[in-house]
Design a protein around this motif. Structure first.
Motif, PDB file in Angstrom:
ATOM      1  N   TYR A  57       0.983  -1.170   0.089  1.00 27.36           N
ATOM      2  CA  TYR A  57      -0.073   0.050   0.030  1.00 27.36           C
ATOM      3  C   TYR A  57       0.947   1.327  -0.111  1.00 27.36           C
ATOM      4  CZ  TYR A  57      -2.992   3.492   2.202  1.00 27.36           C
ATOM      5  OH  TYR A  57      -3.786   4.467   2.240  1.00 27.36           O
ATOM      6  N   THR A  66       3.545   0.524  -5.874  1.00 21.71           N
ATOM      7  CA  THR A  66       2.271   0.310  -5.005  1.00 21.71           C
ATOM      8  C   THR A  66       1.409  -0.702  -5.486  1.00 21.71           C
ATOM      9  OG1 THR A  66       2.501   2.717  -4.602  1.00 21.71           O
ATOM     10  CG2 THR A  66       0.302   1.612  -4.121  1.00 21.71           C
ATOM     11  N   HIS A  68      -0.905  -2.541  -3.575  1.00 19.43           N
ATOM     12  CA  HIS A  68      -2.292  -2.743  -2.606  1.00 19.43           C
ATOM     13  C   HIS A  68      -2.822  -1.550  -2.293  1.00 19.43           C
ATOM     14  CE1 HIS A  68       0.056  -6.263  -1.775  1.00 19.43           C
ATOM     15  NE2 HIS A  68      -0.941  -7.180  -1.300  1.00 19.43           N
ATOM     16  N   LYS A  69      -4.176  -1.581  -1.914  1.00 17.48           N
ATOM     17  CA  LYS A  69      -4.958  -0.502  -1.637  1.00 17.48           C
ATOM     18  C   LYS A  69      -5.092  -0.499   0.012  1.00 17.48           C
ATOM     19  CE  LYS A  69      -8.114  -2.058  -4.150  1.00 17.48           C
ATOM     20  NZ  LYS A  69      -8.965  -2.484  -4.900  1.00 17.48           N
ATOM     21  N   ARG A  70      -5.696   0.546   0.507  1.00 16.34           N
ATOM     22  CA  ARG A  70      -5.866   0.867   2.131  1.00 16.34           C
ATOM     23  C   ARG A  70      -6.809  -0.402   2.536  1.00 16.34           C
ATOM     24  NH1 ARG A  70      -9.834   3.078   4.963  1.00 16.34           N
ATOM     25  NH2 ARG A  70      -9.228   3.684   7.072  1.00 16.34           N
ATOM     26  N   SER A  71      -7.923  -0.640   1.449  1.00 17.22           N
ATOM     27  CA  SER A  71      -8.986  -1.463   1.780  1.00 17.22           C
ATOM     28  C   SER A  71      -8.032  -3.145   1.992  1.00 17.22           C
ATOM     29  CB  SER A  71      -9.878  -1.593   0.755  1.00 17.22           C
ATOM     30  OG  SER A  71      -9.161  -1.918  -0.542  1.00 17.22           O
TER      31      SER A  71
END
Length: 125
Positions: A57, A66, A68-71
């Protein structure tokens, strides 16, 4: 574990018990202590996935960027919680008390920190 019984009809608690029983059934015939060690190790494995997702993230691996996401980080954190609550159910013989124990723990920590909401739901702040 609290000196309470789980209320019938609490779908979340019922699902947690069902998941924990399913995991134990998949390990039937194995040494009980090894099963418990496996349940506890799973929490650590999931925690490692939190770190991996956070690295992805924040882009801390320049080669990968990057990824990944925060989710994704949140989902991995919740996987840790489910694994831990499932282990609590395993240790408590699947009585459906893990969520009650979690609630008691949250309230005790909030009280210890001086931020607990008093009964009735109104806070001083």
């Amino acid at each position: 574990m609290p000196d309470q019984t789980a209320e019938s009809g609490d779908t979340t608690a019922d699902n947690l018990v069902a998941l924990s029983r399913w995991i134990d059934a998949g390990n039937a015939g194995r040494d009980p202590e090894a099963i418990t060690w496996g349940r506890l190790a799973k929490i650590t494995e999931e925690a490692g996935e939190v770190i991996s997702a956070y690295i992805g993230y924040t882009g801390q691996n320049p080669r990968k960027g990057t990824t990944h996401k925060r989710s994704d980080v949140v989902a991995e954190l919740l996987d840790v919680a489910v694994a831990a609550l499932g282990a609590v159910e395993h240790l408590g013989d699947h009585q459906g008390l893990a969520l009650l124990a979690l609630e008691d723990k949250i309230n005790a920590v909030a009280e210890r920190a001086g931020v607990a909401t008093p009964p009735g739901g109104e806070s001083d702040g």
